[in-house]
Scaffold this motif. Structure first.
Motif, PDB file in Angstrom:
ATOM      1  N   GLY A  69     -16.213  22.928 -34.275  1.00 53.22           N
ATOM      2  CA  GLY A  69     -16.419  21.507 -34.104  1.00 53.22           C
ATOM      3  C   GLY A  69     -15.820  20.609 -35.367  1.00 53.22           C
ATOM      4  O   GLY A  69     -15.451  21.437 -36.200  1.00 53.22           O
ATOM      5  N   SER A  70     -16.052  19.721 -35.304  1.00 53.50           N
ATOM      6  CA  SER A  70     -15.632  18.478 -36.029  1.00 53.50           C
ATOM      7  C   SER A  70     -16.878  17.642 -37.007  1.00 53.50           C
ATOM      8  O   SER A  70     -16.302  16.671 -37.456  1.00 53.50           O
ATOM      9  CB  SER A  70     -14.569  17.604 -35.804  1.00 53.50           C
ATOM     10  OG  SER A  70     -15.074  16.805 -34.650  1.00 53.50           O
ATOM     11  N   GLU A  90     -23.118  20.317 -36.090  1.00 50.24           N
ATOM     12  CA  GLU A  90     -22.627  21.317 -34.901  1.00 50.24           C
ATOM     13  C   GLU A  90     -21.966  22.472 -35.793  1.00 50.24           C
ATOM     14  O   GLU A  90     -22.138  23.540 -35.358  1.00 50.24           O
ATOM     15  CB  GLU A  90     -21.684  20.669 -33.967  1.00 50.24           C
ATOM     16  CG  GLU A  90     -20.373  20.114 -34.607  1.00 50.24           C
ATOM     17  CD  GLU A  90     -19.649  19.362 -33.280  1.00 50.24           C
ATOM     18  OE1 GLU A  90     -19.954  19.311 -32.092  1.00 50.24           O
ATOM     19  OE2 GLU A  90     -18.356  19.174 -33.519  1.00 50.24           O
ATOM     20  N   THR A 140     -14.791  28.496 -28.542  1.00 52.16           N
ATOM     21  CA  THR A 140     -14.710  27.208 -28.822  1.00 52.16           C
ATOM     22  C   THR A 140     -16.004  26.549 -28.431  1.00 52.16           C
ATOM     23  O   THR A 140     -16.490  26.777 -27.663  1.00 52.16           O
ATOM     24  CB  THR A 140     -13.386  26.446 -28.466  1.00 52.16           C
ATOM     25  OG1 THR A 140     -13.439  25.069 -28.740  1.00 52.16           O
ATOM     26  CG2 THR A 140     -13.374  26.348 -26.754  1.00 52.16           C
ATOM     27  N   LYS A 141     -16.231  25.357 -29.286  1.00 51.75           N
ATOM     28  CA  LYS A 141     -17.515  24.223 -28.800  1.00 51.75           C
ATOM     29  C   LYS A 141     -16.936  23.772 -27.601  1.00 51.75           C
ATOM     30  O   LYS A 141     -15.578  23.623 -27.347  1.00 51.75           O
ATOM     31  CB  LYS A 141     -17.848  23.447 -29.895  1.00 51.75           C
ATOM     32  CG  LYS A 141     -16.635  22.761 -30.722  1.00 51.75           C
ATOM     33  CD  LYS A 141     -16.404  21.165 -30.087  1.00 51.75           C
ATOM     34  CE  LYS A 141     -15.726  20.504 -30.562  1.00 51.75           C
ATOM     35  NZ  LYS A 141     -15.243  19.055 -30.280  1.00 51.75           N
ATOM     36  N   SER A 162     -11.621  20.037 -27.547  1.00 55.35           N
ATOM     37  CA  SER A 162     -10.943  21.540 -28.204  1.00 55.35           C
ATOM     38  C   SER A 162     -10.486  22.141 -26.766  1.00 55.35           C
ATOM     39  O   SER A 162      -9.653  23.001 -27.031  1.00 55.35           O
ATOM     40  CB  SER A 162     -11.664  21.994 -29.145  1.00 55.35           C
ATOM     41  OG  SER A 162     -12.867  22.383 -28.599  1.00 55.35           O
ATOM     42  N   TYR A 179     -21.775  26.485 -27.057  1.00 54.23           N
ATOM     43  CA  TYR A 179     -22.374  25.252 -28.020  1.00 54.23           C
ATOM     44  C   TYR A 179     -23.898  25.521 -28.273  1.00 54.23           C
ATOM     45  O   TYR A 179     -24.667  26.045 -27.568  1.00 54.23           O
ATOM     46  CB  TYR A 179     -22.307  23.850 -27.036  1.00 54.23           C
ATOM     47  CG  TYR A 179     -22.237  22.901 -28.183  1.00 54.23           C
ATOM     48  CD1 TYR A 179     -21.195  22.567 -28.998  1.00 54.23           C
ATOM     49  CD2 TYR A 179     -23.143  21.962 -27.927  1.00 54.23           C
ATOM     50  CE1 TYR A 179     -21.116  21.639 -30.039  1.00 54.23           C
ATOM     51  CE2 TYR A 179     -23.079  20.826 -29.002  1.00 54.23           C
ATOM     52  CZ  TYR A 179     -22.153  20.337 -29.882  1.00 54.23           C
ATOM     53  OH  TYR A 179     -22.088  19.581 -30.642  1.00 54.23           O
TER      54      TYR A 179
END
Length: 377
Positions: A194-195, A199, A263-264, A268, A283
Motif C-alpha cells: 500500500g501507499s 495500511e 497486493t492490497k 495496484s 487487506y
C-alpha cells in the motif's frame, strides 16, 4: 496567468495531479499552479502548501487522533484559496479531506472540479444527497460511475482510468534481473502493501510471515515515497532481505520479472493486470474500522479487477482470511497452476478494455474537462 489550484492527499493523487498538470500545460503553457501535492507534482512546479503525507490516513481509528491537525490544515487550505482566488480548484480523490474543502470554499464562488468520484456506490449511498453544489465538474475513472451519479441528478464525466498511462505493461524482466542480481531461474514475487502508512504498518508483519512459508521466491517491494521509511523498517524483520524498488521504471521491470504478486486491494490490482501479473489480493484494517465497513459496504468485491469483471477473477483474502498460511497457499497455487494464471490474464484484457476513454489518454480527457470549465469564464 490563469491559476489552477490542485489538492492531492496521497501518492496516487500526486501521480494523477502530475499527469493532469502535464496535459494542461501541453495545451495551455500560460497556466500557473498552486496547492497541495507530493514529489511528482513538485517536479512540475507545484510548491505544496504543506507536506502531502499529513493527509495520507485511512480507517476510522487512524483518522480520529489526527482530527485537530486535519481541521487546522483544512482551514489553512481554504484560507490560501480565498487569498489566491484561483480560476479553478481541482481536488483529487482523498474525499475525507477534499470534500470538506469543497464545502468550505463554496461561498467563494470559485469554480470547482473533483477528480476521482467518491465511491458512494460501494458504501453509504445516502451520502450522495450532500454532494449537490460541491463541484461544477465530477471526473470519473470507472465506466459505470456516470450512470450511478446520474440517478442522483449529479452529472459526471467518465475520463478513463489513469492506470492505462502508467507504463506498467512496458517493464523489462531481463533488465530487472541484471540490475538486482536475480538469477534467470529465480521466481520473483511482487509484494504491494500500500501507499498509506497505516495500511502498510498493518500488512508488513503478515507479509513477512507469509515469506517464511515461501522459501524459494525472491521478494520485491515497490516503495511509495510517503511510506518508504515504514517499509524499510518493517521489512528488516522479514526472514530474508527484500528488494526494495523506489523508481517507477524498476517497479515496472519487477512486474515483468514476477511470477505472481501479493497486493492490497485498490488501484495496484489494475497496475498488475496491465502488466499481466497474476495476483492474490489481501487487506486488513483495524478491527473496529472493519466492523463498521461490513455494515455499510454494498459491493461484493474489494479488488477493482473483480468489481469491473463482475466476478472473482483474482482471489481476495481479507481481514480474517488475511493470514500467512492462507496467503502462502494462494500464492503457491499461482506459481504452480498454469491454467489459473491463464484464466486471470484472459479476464484482465476485458477489464482493461473497459477503462479507455473515448479519445486520447485519461489525462487528456481530464484536462479537456478542466479547460472547458476554464473557457466558460
Amino acid at each position: 496567468m490563469p491559476l489552477i489550484y490542485l489538492v492531492a492527499g496521497e501518492t496516487s493523487g500526486d501521480t494523477l495531479g502530475a499527469r493532469l498538470m502535464t496535459a494542461l500545460r501541453a495545451r495551455r503553457p500560460d497556466l500557473d499552479f498552486a496547492g497541495i501535492g507530493g514529489t511528482l507534482m513538485a517536479r512540475h512546479g507545484l510548491i505544496s502548501l504543506f507536506p502531502m503525507r499529513e493527509l495520507a490516513l485511512m480507517g476510522l481509528l487512524e483518522v480520529v487522533p489526527r482530527l485537530y491537525q486535519l481541521r487546522r490544515r483544512l482551514r489553512q487550505t481554504a484560507a490560501d484559496i480565498a487569498a489566491r482566488r484561483p480560476d479553478i480548484v481541482v481536488t483529487i480523490d482523498s474525499p475525507s479531506f477534499t470534500l470538506r474543502l469543497l464545502h468550505a470554499i463554496r461561498p467563494l464562488g470559485v469554480r470547482r472540479v473533483h477528480y476521482v468520484a467518491p465511491q458512494v456506490w460501494a458504501w453509504r449511498e445516502s451520502r450522495v444527497r450532500h454532494y449537490r453544489g460541491l463541484w461544477d465538474r465530477l471526473l470519473c475513472l470507472l465506466p459505470f460511475e456516470p450512470a450511478f451519479f446520474a440517478r442522483h441528478d449529479l452529472p459526471a464525466t467518465f475520463v478513463g482510468h489513469p492506470v492505462l498511462e502508467s507504463g506498467a505493461d512496458r517493464g523489462d524482466a531481463a533488465r530487472f534481473r541484471a540490475t538486482y542480481g536475480v538469477a534467470p531461474s529465480a521466481r520473483v514475487l511482487t509484494l504491494m502493501p500500500g501507499s498509506r502508512r497505516t495500511e502498510v504498518a498493518r500488512l508488513l508483519p503478515i507479509l513477512g510471515e507469509t515469506l517464511r512459508r515461501l522459501p524459494d521466491i525472491v521478494p520485491v517491494v515497490p516503495v511509495a515515497g510517503a511510506v518508504a521509511e515504514v517499509v524499510s523498517s518493517g521489512a528488516r524483520s522479514w526472514p530474508r532481505p527484500a528488494l526494495l524498488v523506489t523508481e517507477t521504471r524498476d517497479k515496472h521491470d519487477a512486474f515483468a520479472a514476477s511470477a505472481a504478486a501479493l497486493t492490497k486491494s485498490g488501484t495496484s490490482t489494475l497496475e498488475l493486470a496491465l502488466a499481466g501479473v497474476p495476483m492474490v489480493v489481501t487487506y486488513r484494517v483495524n478491527p473496529l474500522s472493519a466492523a463498521v465497513a461490513r455494515r455499510l459496504i454494498r459491493v461484493r468485491y474489494a479488488a477493482l479487477v473483480n468489481l469491473l469483471a463482475a466476478g472473482e477473477v483474482v482471489p481476495e483474502l481479507l481481514q480474517g482470511d488475511c493470514t500467512p498460511d492462507r496467503l502462502a497457499t494462494a500464492v503457491r497455487r499461482l506459481l504452480g497452476d498454469a491454467a489459473a494464471v491463464a484464466a486471470q490474464r484472459a479476464a484482465f484484457d476485458a477489464v482493461l478494455a473497459s477503462l479507455h476513454p473515448g479519445e486520447g489518454t485519461p489525462s487528456d480527457a481530464a484536462a479537456s474537462a478542466v479547460l472547458d470549465l476554464l473557457d466558460q469564464a
